[in-house]
Design an enzyme around this catalytic site. Structure first.
Site, short mmCIF file in Angstrom:
data_model
loop_
_atom_site.label_atom_id
_atom_site.label_comp_id
_atom_site.label_asym_id
_atom_site.label_seq_id
_atom_site.Cartn_x
_atom_site.Cartn_y
_atom_site.Cartn_z
N TYR A 1 0.85 -1.19 0.00
CA TYR A 1 0.00 0.00 0.00
C TYR A 1 0.89 1.24 0.00
O TYR A 1 1.76 1.39 0.86
CB TYR A 1 -0.89 -0.03 1.24
CG TYR A 1 -2.06 0.92 1.27
CD1 TYR A 1 -2.16 2.01 0.41
CD2 TYR A 1 -3.10 0.72 2.16
CE1 TYR A 1 -3.24 2.86 0.44
CE2 TYR A 1 -4.20 1.58 2.21
CZ TYR A 1 -4.26 2.65 1.36
OH TYR A 1 -5.34 3.50 1.39
N CYS A 2 0.66 2.15 -0.97
CA CYS A 2 1.36 3.43 -1.01
C CYS A 2 2.87 3.22 -1.05
O CYS A 2 3.37 2.49 -1.90
CB CYS A 2 0.91 4.30 0.16
SG CYS A 2 1.47 6.02 0.08
N ILE A 3 3.63 3.82 -0.13
CA ILE A 3 5.07 3.61 -0.13
C ILE A 3 5.41 2.15 0.15
O ILE A 3 6.44 1.64 -0.29
CB ILE A 3 5.78 4.55 0.87
CG1 ILE A 3 7.29 4.43 0.75
CG2 ILE A 3 5.34 4.26 2.29
CD1 ILE A 3 8.07 5.35 1.67
N GLY B 1 3.82 -0.19 -1.23
CA GLY B 1 3.77 -0.76 -2.57
C GLY B 1 5.03 -0.46 -3.36
O GLY B 1 5.56 -1.34 -4.07
N PHE C 1 -1.71 -1.15 -3.94
CA PHE C 1 -2.76 -0.18 -3.65
C PHE C 1 -2.16 1.22 -3.74
O PHE C 1 -1.26 1.58 -2.98
CB PHE C 1 -3.32 -0.36 -2.23
CG PHE C 1 -3.96 -1.69 -1.96
CD1 PHE C 1 -4.47 -2.47 -3.00
CD2 PHE C 1 -4.06 -2.17 -0.67
CE1 PHE C 1 -5.06 -3.70 -2.74
CE2 PHE C 1 -4.66 -3.39 -0.40
CZ PHE C 1 -5.16 -4.15 -1.44
#
Length: 580
Positions: A311-313, A315, A342
């Protein structure tokens, strides 16, 4: 006659433009590290250098001013008149009918909106200005114009004055109390911190901390069904926030949803860094964080591979790990079978509004500040993200809390948003410089991470990537770009809503949101994919399960939550998440 000695020849004086640029750099570095004033100065100089274009703009503005004057006269005389400028559809500041029905307040609103739109339009239309300076100048002017809106002050907000009269001044007293409490906490609260408690009202899904090191706790959740997929699911959360965004309350919890679908779920709970962790690097997050949780999940489950989510960083770090793993391991030994992302960026060329905080000057200033403390304070990062949407995330709470005296509503997502974490100095400086400034993650072998050169083209595992249509942190077209750099099969989802609610998107009836989905070819652009994507009402979680199930092996008996090698160290949600 002897020739003059070239070594003693005086150096040619530097061109004047070089001296001016040196002065400008000194000003940026010492007085304007975040680049607030410099782009505005560039814009003014650019207009002065283009007098013809400036004349045309001023002529157009004079026409708008005449229309505004006429509107003001008509309203003052009690005559109907259409607004010269309409608020943006998502601008709720002037939603109360007082701003339309009262001539006085309508005129005040129109003068504010007219000048606001004129300044913004001029900044976007500035001739001869770089696109980056144009965006930065417009951003900082917009923040200033939002701050001085008449809605933000008691004497120029008719709704606040009306509430004060209706409550005999009680609203003003309550607003002052709200203000003093925010001063005490050093933050503009979006919800009351006393309304929630992690482990009691949030993050309540049962599980155990089965591993802990200096960087993270690994939480293994207790299965909710008797038979589970034999390939476990590992979730790598961003370390710029607490992990429980995906486990807020049971009805919103993605973790609980996955457990109910028969998945064996592990999640990262990162330590909140202190000054002692100043030297922790991005490599450490990869080797002692992501690689470690994958090793734990494989050991407990007995599976050779895991499916991984980032998710985000988290990811971006997971994609980096996948490029590293595909170089580090033999093809058939890579410990991850599939990847789900994500709202994650790998190409940082156009990272959205956040770019206003990221240039050489601001990164240098932040790096120096982090070196002194050993970390980046979570409140600084939270403020930066709130500034990106200052009307909805700052001024809304100033107006409703201080001017209207309203009680803060309990909202779990906002509590999570306020529960900020710090960043280790070495890691965050490297991340800002190598990813944001130099965009090296997409450049083959430009980065060496944990001893291996990184090339995203080596990633051959299937990817399921999710972006959000209204995401201002990871714009969806930029998040789509991961499909252009990896070699495996790909499926892309565009969810409605933003960076958080586009992901925290539970299956409900009737549906609250919508999404578009289709497989992706490497040559696709966001637009070509969008032209054939299928539209669906509801949550994309359903489509994800249809994609993930075939990647996850057969159903079998659930593994033990703990083992002799990985005993229970604490109940979920663990101890690291409680650190402030």
């Amino acid at each position: 006659m002897s020739m003059p000695n070239p070594g003693n020849t005086p150096a040619e004086p530097a061109p004047p433009w070089k001296a001016l640029r040196a002065i400008e750099k000194a000003i940026e570095g010492n007085f304007d590290p975040m680049g607030m004033a410099t782009p505005l100065l560039h814009a003014q100089l650019a207009w002065l250098a283009h007098p013809m274009e400036l004349g045309n703009v001023l002529a157009s503005f004079s026409q708008r001013m005449w229309a505004l004057q006429w509107h003001s006269w008509m309203r003052s005389l009690g005559r109907p008149s259409d607004d010269v400028v309409q608020p943006h559809p998502d601008d709720n500041r002037f939603a109360d009918t007082l701003w339309t029905e009262s001539a006085t307040w309508d005129i005040a609103k129109e003068w504010y909106l007219t000048f606001t739109h004129q300044i913004q339009d001029m900044l976007y239309e500035t001739p001869g200005l770089s696109s980056k300076d144009r965006r930065r100048a417009a951003f900082w002017w917009r923040k200033w114009l939002n701050a001085v809106a008449p809605t933000n002050f008691l004497l120029t907000n008719p709704v606040a004055l009306r509430k004060a009269v209706e409550t005999n001044g009680e609203s003003i007293l309550r607003g002052f109390q709200n203000f003093m409490e925010d001063v005490r906490l050093g933050n503009i609260r979006m919800t009351n911190p006393d309304d929630f408690k992690v482990g009691e009202t949030l993050a309540t899904t049962p599980g155990k901390v089965v591993f802990r090191n200096y960087l993270l706790e690994v939480i293994h959740y207790t299965p909710t069904v008797r038979r589970v997929h034999q390939i476990p699911l590992v979730i790598v959360m961003p370390w710029i926030n607490k992990f429980y965004l995906l486990d807020l309350v049971p009805r919103k919890s993605m973790v609980k949803y996955l457990l109910d679908q028969g998945y064996d779920v592990y999640i990262t709970s990162w330590k909140n860094p202190s000054a002692e962790m100043r030297e922790v690097s991005f490599d450490d997050y990869l080797t002692d964080g992501i690689a470690r949780i994958i090793e734990v999940a494989r050991s407990i489950s007995g599976a050779q591979q895991v499916n991984a989510v980032g998710y985000c960083i988290g990811g971006a770090a997971l994609v980096t790990y996948m490029a590293w793993a595909n170089m580090h391991y033999a093809v058939d030994q890579v410990p991850v079978k599939s990847v789900t992302l994500f709202t994650a960026l790998v190409d940082y060329k156009r990272p959205g509004d956040i770019e206003v905080f990221v240039d050489e000057g601001s990164v240098r200033w932040l790096t120096n500040a982090m070196e002194e403390k050993g970390y980046l304070d979570g409140k600084q990062m939270a403020l930066a993200f709130r500034l990106l949407r200052s009307n909805s995330l700052i001024w809304h709470y100033v107006v409703h809390g201080y001017l209207y005296g309203e009680k803060l509503q309990p909202m779990d997502v906002l509590y999570w948003n306020m529960d900020a974490t710090r960043m280790p100095a070495a890691m965050h400086a490297w991340y800002l410089r190598e990813f944001y400034l130099h965009n090296k993650l997409i450049k083959p072998d430009a980065l060496e991470v944990a001893g291996e050169p990184i090339d995203l083209q080596r990633i051959v595992q299937p990817i399921y990537a999710v972006a959000a249509a209204d995401d201002h942190i990871a714009p969806w077209r930029q998040a789509f770009r991961v499909n252009n750099f990896t070699a495996g099969t790909k499926r892309f989802v565009l969810s409605s809503s933003g960076h958080i609610l586009g992901i925290v998107n539970p299956v409900v009836m009737p549906p609250k949101r919508e999404y578009w989905v289709s497989d992706v070819e490497r040559h696709d652009t966001g637009e070509s994919w969008q032209s054939r994507a299928q539209h669906h009402e509801g949550s994309w979680w359903v489509d994800w399960m249809a994609w993930l199930n075939p990647q996850s092996g057969k159903l079998g008996a659930a593994p033990a939550v703990t083992t002799a090698a990985y005993p229970a160290l604490a109940d979920a949600p663990g101890t690291y998440v409680l650190e402030s």
